[in-house]
Design a protein around this motif. Structure first.
Motif, PDB file in Angstrom:
ATOM      1  N   GLU A 166       0.815  -1.210   0.000  1.00 39.24           N
ATOM      2  CA  GLU A 166       0.000   0.000   0.000  1.00 39.24           C
ATOM      3  C   GLU A 166       0.847   1.257   0.000  1.00 39.24           C
ATOM      4  OE1 GLU A 166      -2.763  -0.101   3.166  1.00 39.24           O
ATOM      5  OE2 GLU A 166      -3.712  -1.978   2.529  1.00 39.24           O
ATOM      6  N   LYS A 167       2.003   1.221   0.680  1.00 39.70           N
ATOM      7  CA  LYS A 167       2.881   2.381   0.751  1.00 39.70           C
ATOM      8  C   LYS A 167       4.263   1.989   0.257  1.00 39.70           C
ATOM      9  CE  LYS A 167       0.447   4.345   4.730  1.00 39.70           C
ATOM     10  NZ  LYS A 167       0.575   4.818   6.140  1.00 39.70           N
ATOM     11  N   PRO A 168       4.965   2.928  -0.334  1.00 39.83           N
ATOM     12  CA  PRO A 168       6.324   2.613  -0.801  1.00 39.83           C
ATOM     13  C   PRO A 168       7.215   2.227   0.373  1.00 39.83           C
ATOM     14  CG  PRO A 168       5.538   4.657  -1.784  1.00 39.83           C
ATOM     15  CD  PRO A 168       4.544   4.277  -0.733  1.00 39.83           C
ATOM     16  N   GLY A 169       8.014   1.180   0.170  1.00 35.91           N
ATOM     17  CA  GLY A 169       8.911   0.722   1.218  1.00 35.91           C
ATOM     18  C   GLY A 169       8.337  -0.378   2.069  1.00 35.91           C
ATOM     19  N   GLU A 170       7.006  -0.584   2.026  1.00 32.41           N
ATOM     20  CA  GLU A 170       6.399  -1.654   2.792  1.00 32.41           C
ATOM     21  C   GLU A 170       6.446  -2.962   2.014  1.00 32.41           C
ATOM     22  OE1 GLU A 170       2.493  -0.629   3.923  1.00 32.41           O
ATOM     23  OE2 GLU A 170       3.103   0.871   5.405  1.00 32.41           O
ATOM     24  N   LYS A 171       6.345  -4.051   2.747  1.00 34.23           N
ATOM     25  CA  LYS A 171       6.379  -5.379   2.149  1.00 34.23           C
ATOM     26  C   LYS A 171       4.961  -5.891   1.976  1.00 34.23           C
ATOM     27  CE  LYS A 171       8.226 -10.035   2.854  1.00 34.23           C
ATOM     28  NZ  LYS A 171       8.973 -10.924   3.774  1.00 34.23           N
ATOM     29  N   ALA A 172       4.720  -6.462   0.784  1.00 30.78           N
ATOM     30  CA  ALA A 172       3.398  -7.013   0.535  1.00 30.78           C
ATOM     31  C   ALA A 172       3.179  -8.250   1.399  1.00 30.78           C
ATOM     32  CB  ALA A 172       3.262  -7.387  -0.944  1.00 30.78           C
ATOM     33  N   PRO A 173       1.948  -8.508   1.843  1.00 27.70           N
ATOM     34  CA  PRO A 173       1.687  -9.692   2.670  1.00 27.70           C
ATOM     35  C   PRO A 173       1.981 -10.982   1.907  1.00 27.70           C
ATOM     36  CG  PRO A 173      -0.365  -8.626   2.018  1.00 27.70           C
ATOM     37  CD  PRO A 173       0.727  -7.703   1.626  1.00 27.70           C
ATOM     38  N   ASP A 174       2.511 -11.964   2.645  1.00 23.66           N
ATOM     39  CA  ASP A 174       2.867 -13.233   2.003  1.00 23.66           C
ATOM     40  C   ASP A 174       1.632 -13.955   1.489  1.00 23.66           C
ATOM     41  OD1 ASP A 174       5.490 -12.698   2.651  1.00 23.66           O
ATOM     42  OD2 ASP A 174       5.402 -13.793   4.561  1.00 23.66           O
ATOM     43  N   LYS A 175       0.565 -13.976   2.260  1.00 23.14           N
ATOM     44  CA  LYS A 175      -0.663 -14.644   1.844  1.00 23.14           C
ATOM     45  C   LYS A 175      -1.802 -13.637   1.968  1.00 23.14           C
ATOM     46  CE  LYS A 175       0.952 -19.195   3.314  1.00 23.14           C
ATOM     47  NZ  LYS A 175       0.695 -20.383   4.166  1.00 23.14           N
ATOM     48  N   PRO A 176      -1.964 -12.810   0.937  1.00 22.69           N
ATOM     49  CA  PRO A 176      -2.927 -11.703   1.054  1.00 22.69           C
ATOM     50  C   PRO A 176      -4.383 -12.138   1.072  1.00 22.69           C
ATOM     51  CG  PRO A 176      -2.035 -11.802  -1.159  1.00 22.69           C
ATOM     52  CD  PRO A 176      -1.276 -12.807  -0.363  1.00 22.69           C
ATOM     53  N   TYR A 177      -4.675 -13.360   0.628  1.00 25.35           N
ATOM     54  CA  TYR A 177      -6.077 -13.770   0.513  1.00 25.35           C
ATOM     55  C   TYR A 177      -6.471 -14.764   1.611  1.00 25.35           C
ATOM     56  CZ  TYR A 177      -6.105 -11.404  -3.969  1.00 25.35           C
ATOM     57  OH  TYR A 177      -6.030 -10.443  -4.951  1.00 25.35           O
ATOM     58  N   GLU A 178      -5.709 -14.792   2.692  1.00 23.14           N
ATOM     59  CA  GLU A 178      -6.073 -15.644   3.815  1.00 23.14           C
ATOM     60  C   GLU A 178      -7.103 -14.951   4.704  1.00 23.14           C
ATOM     61  OE1 GLU A 178      -2.523 -18.792   4.933  1.00 23.14           O
ATOM     62  OE2 GLU A 178      -2.759 -16.956   6.090  1.00 23.14           O
ATOM     63  N   MET A 179      -7.981 -15.756   5.280  1.00 22.29           N
ATOM     64  CA  MET A 179      -8.997 -15.235   6.198  1.00 22.29           C
ATOM     65  C   MET A 179      -9.510 -16.384   7.059  1.00 22.29           C
ATOM     66  SD  MET A 179     -12.490 -14.898   3.963  1.00 22.29           S
ATOM     67  CE  MET A 179     -13.425 -14.746   5.473  1.00 22.29           C
ATOM     68  N   MET A 180     -10.246 -16.028   8.096  1.00 21.52           N
ATOM     69  CA  MET A 180     -10.887 -17.011   8.961  1.00 21.52           C
ATOM     70  C   MET A 180     -12.317 -17.204   8.487  1.00 21.52           C
ATOM     71  SD  MET A 180      -8.601 -17.943  11.129  1.00 21.52           S
ATOM     72  CE  MET A 180      -9.648 -18.854  12.260  1.00 21.52           C
ATOM     73  N   GLY A 181     -12.696 -18.458   8.248  1.00 18.78           N
ATOM     74  CA  GLY A 181     -14.050 -18.694   7.774  1.00 18.78           C
ATOM     75  C   GLY A 181     -14.343 -20.163   7.609  1.00 18.78           C
ATOM     76  N   TYR A 182     -15.469 -20.430   6.940  1.00 18.34           N
ATOM     77  CA  TYR A 182     -15.948 -21.787   6.677  1.00 18.34           C
ATOM     78  C   TYR A 182     -15.904 -21.986   5.165  1.00 18.34           C
ATOM     79  CZ  TYR A 182     -17.798 -20.825  11.324  1.00 18.34           C
ATOM     80  OH  TYR A 182     -17.932 -20.444  12.637  1.00 18.34           O
ATOM     81  N   ASP A 183     -14.960 -22.816   4.692  1.00 18.07           N
ATOM     82  CA  ASP A 183     -14.745 -22.937   3.256  1.00 18.07           C
ATOM     83  C   ASP A 183     -15.953 -23.514   2.530  1.00 18.07           C
ATOM     84  OD1 ASP A 183     -14.534 -25.334   4.491  1.00 18.07           O
ATOM     85  OD2 ASP A 183     -12.656 -25.957   3.523  1.00 18.07           O
ATOM     86  N   SER A 184     -16.646 -24.466   3.150  1.00 17.85           N
ATOM     87  CA  SER A 184     -17.795 -25.071   2.472  1.00 17.85           C
ATOM     88  C   SER A 184     -18.920 -24.056   2.275  1.00 17.85           C
ATOM     89  CB  SER A 184     -18.299 -26.271   3.263  1.00 17.85           C
ATOM     90  OG  SER A 184     -18.712 -25.876   4.564  1.00 17.85           O
ATOM     91  N   ARG A 185     -19.141 -23.202   3.276  1.00 17.01           N
ATOM     92  CA  ARG A 185     -20.210 -22.214   3.157  1.00 17.01           C
ATOM     93  C   ARG A 185     -19.843 -21.098   2.175  1.00 17.01           C
ATOM     94  NH1 ARG A 185     -25.008 -24.288   4.210  1.00 17.01           N
ATOM     95  NH2 ARG A 185     -25.026 -25.406   6.203  1.00 17.01           N
ATOM     96  N   LEU A 186     -18.585 -20.672   2.177  1.00 16.59           N
ATOM     97  CA  LEU A 186     -18.177 -19.669   1.193  1.00 16.59           C
ATOM     98  C   LEU A 186     -18.226 -20.238  -0.220  1.00 16.59           C
ATOM     99  CD1 LEU A 186     -15.197 -17.881   2.992  1.00 16.59           C
ATOM    100  CD2 LEU A 186     -17.475 -16.987   2.539  1.00 16.59           C
ATOM    101  N   ALA A 187     -17.864 -21.512  -0.375  1.00 23.21           N
ATOM    102  CA  ALA A 187     -17.991 -22.150  -1.691  1.00 23.21           C
ATOM    103  C   ALA A 187     -19.452 -22.212  -2.119  1.00 23.21           C
ATOM    104  CB  ALA A 187     -17.389 -23.544  -1.643  1.00 23.21           C
ATOM    105  N   GLN A 188     -20.379 -22.424  -1.141  1.00 24.93           N
ATOM    106  CA  GLN A 188     -21.798 -22.433  -1.458  1.00 24.93           C
ATOM    107  C   GLN A 188     -22.242 -21.067  -1.981  1.00 24.93           C
ATOM    108  OE1 GLN A 188     -24.246 -23.432   1.900  1.00 24.93           O
ATOM    109  NE2 GLN A 188     -26.161 -22.933   0.852  1.00 24.93           N
ATOM    110  N   VAL A 189     -21.727 -19.987  -1.362  1.00 28.34           N
ATOM    111  CA  VAL A 189     -22.085 -18.646  -1.826  1.00 28.34           C
ATOM    112  C   VAL A 189     -21.582 -18.416  -3.257  1.00 28.34           C
ATOM    113  CG1 VAL A 189     -21.727 -16.188  -1.414  1.00 28.34           C
ATOM    114  CG2 VAL A 189     -22.165 -17.715   0.507  1.00 28.34           C
ATOM    115  N   ILE A 190     -20.327 -18.780  -3.526  1.00 30.59           N
ATOM    116  CA  ILE A 190     -19.770 -18.562  -4.860  1.00 30.59           C
ATOM    117  C   ILE A 190     -20.529 -19.390  -5.896  1.00 30.59           C
ATOM    118  CG2 ILE A 190     -17.677 -18.669  -6.255  1.00 30.59           C
ATOM    119  CD1 ILE A 190     -17.657 -16.552  -4.056  1.00 30.59           C
ATOM    120  N   ASN A 191     -20.818 -20.651  -5.587  1.00 24.94           N
ATOM    121  CA  ASN A 191     -21.585 -21.486  -6.523  1.00 24.94           C
ATOM    122  C   ASN A 191     -22.968 -20.897  -6.772  1.00 24.94           C
ATOM    123  OD1 ASN A 191     -19.868 -23.649  -7.259  1.00 24.94           O
ATOM    124  ND2 ASN A 191     -20.119 -24.545  -5.201  1.00 24.94           N
TER     125      ASN A 191
END
Length: 613
Positions: free
Chosen positions: A474-499
């Motif tokens: 986001e700012k010059p000189g900062e390091k990008a996050p190693d895993k930017p798309y990680e989050m806490m959740g329920y994968d089966s339910r989020l997959a249900q939403v996407i489907n």
């Protein structure tokens, strides 16, 4: 024969009317009820505010701390030691003054010649002693001259004075000093049959046991040799001394011995001692003063504790009563008392109770609405199914019967789909509340869902294209996050939403169209978009499409193929992940009209990124 009325008249008492006689018991009954009501209210007040469990605990704990403090002061204070030291210094000063006065009253005995036997034994044959060496001046302590002086100096001090000669024999005792016109008063032992009380004996024994370990026991020498007292022995050698003893009754006695000197000659010893119980009386008076302060402090602390407990127990009891009313009430909403103005735990508890109650009422309203919606949605296919079943026996042609059977099968499929979606929606909250969220990668989840959706789709169905943006600092000189798309959740339910969103987009997109899924990172949020090439969403329907059982399908699509619960369930799942889901139209400029035209619909998911701290 006289009547009852005549008898009453002769007695001078007027007969009471029936109304007066009947009103008297009513007044008595009313006063009794009033007294009972007042006693009940007083008992409730005392039981609620003064003698409640919380009030008792606060009062007991506060008083226990105060009692421990006062007990430590009474037992460990240095007042007694300081008082003893002050008494010793006072007796030393007093003894030096009295010893000086006694020494000044001593006279020289010129009519006596004293011979030192040791000097005679030291003489050799033919040697003699000079008269000056044979005679010596003697300053004897005359009791007749010293007695009046000692009596005047000792009487105001209430101390006991004894004078011993150089050999340790008792010459004078202030207890036996008296003049001609005085009346002697002696403390005689109690007569037979009158004994000291048991409590007094126990108290004296306890004091003696507590003090005897540190202090020597006092013994009366009487007229015998005073050298049994160490302080007298030291004073006869020319040095003042003091000793603290304890009597048989457990009372402190301070003794100070001062030498009586004249021209460096020790004429005797003055022994001053305090009366038994003198120091103990002063200590007792001091302790009584401390106890008075303790009682005042305890009273103030009790009142303050009751008031403090009232500010705690009262609101808590009101909150408990309100919660009980909420539990029992079924016809109306009961409000929780508002203590939001208090910036303490009680205020926080009241706010939490109010929020919890409002959430419960909202949940109850949602359940009620859900039940009403379910009943309404189930009633429609059941009505259609009943009509078809009732009409089937009346159909005369095979074509009519086939059409009715098709309607029946359609309604049965619709009922099955409704029941399945309703069951899924009803247990969704329970599953999300009981399940444990895990760390998941949204990018990997989208890849898996997109691949599976393309594999299951028919050839004519729109293809799913996934685009995952690279995350930059986001700012010059900062390091990008190693895993930017990680989050806490329920994968089966989020997959249900996407489907669900993919299926919804495909149903609106034309054949050969494209469903585009995009993922990006904006600050602490993960943004997922699902675009289609359909006709878009009418502006007045953008919010309604997330309502339960609401459908807005394209013209020509069979009615009843959708339950209207897909987007509602999707919003419920996203909100359980502390995210949001919104719908909007994609637009682009129309080169012919110069205005912006709708090119499709877009659903935007915003989810919190990162692991919990």
């Amino acid at each position: 024969m006289t009547t009852e009325a005549e008898t009453d008249d002769r007695d001078g008492a007027a007969p009471e009317s029936s109304g007066e006689r009947s009103s008297t018991p009513l007044r008595r009954l009313g006063s009794v009820r009033l007294r009972r009501r007042l006693r009940a209210r007083a008992g409730a007040f005392l039981g609620t505010y003064v003698f409640s469990s919380l009030t008792k605990r606060i009062v007991v704990l506060n008083l226990a701390g105060l009692i421990a403090l006062v007990s430590g002061i009474l037992y460990l204070n240095q007042f007694r030691a300081g008082l003893i030291d002050a008494r010793v210094q006072s007796l030393l000063t007093q003894g030096e003054i009295i010893a000086g006065a006694i020494a000044a009253s001593a006279t020289v005995d010129t009519g006596a010649i004293s011979v030192d036997p040791e000097k005679l034994l030291e003489l050799q044959a033919g040697e003699t002693l000079a008269p000056d060496s044979l005679t010596s001046l003697d300053f004897p302590v005359n009791p007749e001259r010293v007695g009046p002086v000692l009596r005047r100096l000792i009487s105001p001090t209430k101390t006991r004075a004894r004078i011993y000669d150089p050999d340790g024999l008792l010459i004078l005792d202030s207890r036996h000093l008296y003049s001609g016109p005085q009346i002697l008063r002696f403390d005689l032992p109690p007569p037979e049959g009158e004994e000291v009380g048991m409590l007094d004996r126990m108290w004296q024994s306890m004091k003696l046991w507590m003090r005897q370990g540190d202090l020597p026991l006092y013994q009366e020498a009487g007229g015998g040799d005073g050298r049994i007292y160490p302080e007298v022995e030291a004073a006869l050698n020319g040095s003042p001394a003091s000793v603290v003893r304890v009597s048989q009754r457990g009372e402190l006695i301070v003794s100070v011995a001062v030498p009586i000197q004249r021209f460096r000659a020790v004429l005797g010893t003055l022994l001053l001692s305090t009366q038994g119980g003198d120091i103990d009386a002063i200590v007792s008076a001091e302790r009584i003063a401390i106890m008075r302060v303790f009682l005042v402090a305890a009273g103030v602390m009790f009142i303050m504790s009751v008031l403090l407990a009232g500010t705690i127990a009262g609101p808590v009891r009101r909150l408990a009563a309100a919660a009980e009313r909420v539990r029992k009430g079924s016809n109306s909403r009961h409000e929780i008392p508002d203590f939001s103005d208090r910036q303490d735990e009680i205020g926080h508890l009241a706010r939490a109770f109010r929020d919890m109650t409002n959430a419960l009422y909202n949940r109850m309203d949602a359940i009620e609405r859900f039940a009403a919606d379910v009943a309404h949605e189930l009633k429609n296919p059941l009505t259609s199914l009943r009509s078809a079943v009732e009409t089937l026996p009346l159909a005369k042609s095979d074509t009519s019967r086939a059409r009715l059977m098709e309607v029946i099968q359609h309604d049965v499929r619709r009922l099955d789909r409704l029941i399945t979606d309703i069951s899924d929606a009803s247990r969704l909250d329970a599953e999300l509340s009981r399940g444990n969220a895990e760390v998941l990668d949204v990018a990997n989840l989208l890849r898996g869902v997109a691949d599976m959706s393309n594999q299951r789709a028919v050839e004519t169905a729109p293809r799913v294209i996934l685009t995952i943006a690279d995350v930059k600092p986001e700012k010059p000189g900062e390091k990008a996050p190693d895993k930017p798309y990680e989050m806490m959740g329920y994968d089966s339910r989020l997959a249900q939403v996407i489907n669900n969103l993919i299926d919804n987009a495909r149903s609106f997109s034309p054949e050969g169209g494209t469903v585009r899924i995009g993922a990006s990172r904006k600050g602490p949020r993960i943004i997922v978009t699902v675009d289609d090439d359909g006709p878009g969403i009418r502006a007045e329907k953008i919010e309604r499409i997330f309502e339960r059982f609401y459908t807005d399908r394209p013209d020509g699509e069979d009615f009843g193929n959708n339950s209207g619960l897909g987007l509602s369930i999707s919003r419920q799942i996203i909100e359980a992940h502390k995210g949001t889901i919104t719908a909007e139209n994609r637009t682009e400029p129309d080169p012919q009209t110069g205005t912006r035209r709708v090119t499709g619909a877009r659903f935007v998911l915003s989810l919190p990124a990162g692991r919990p701290a």
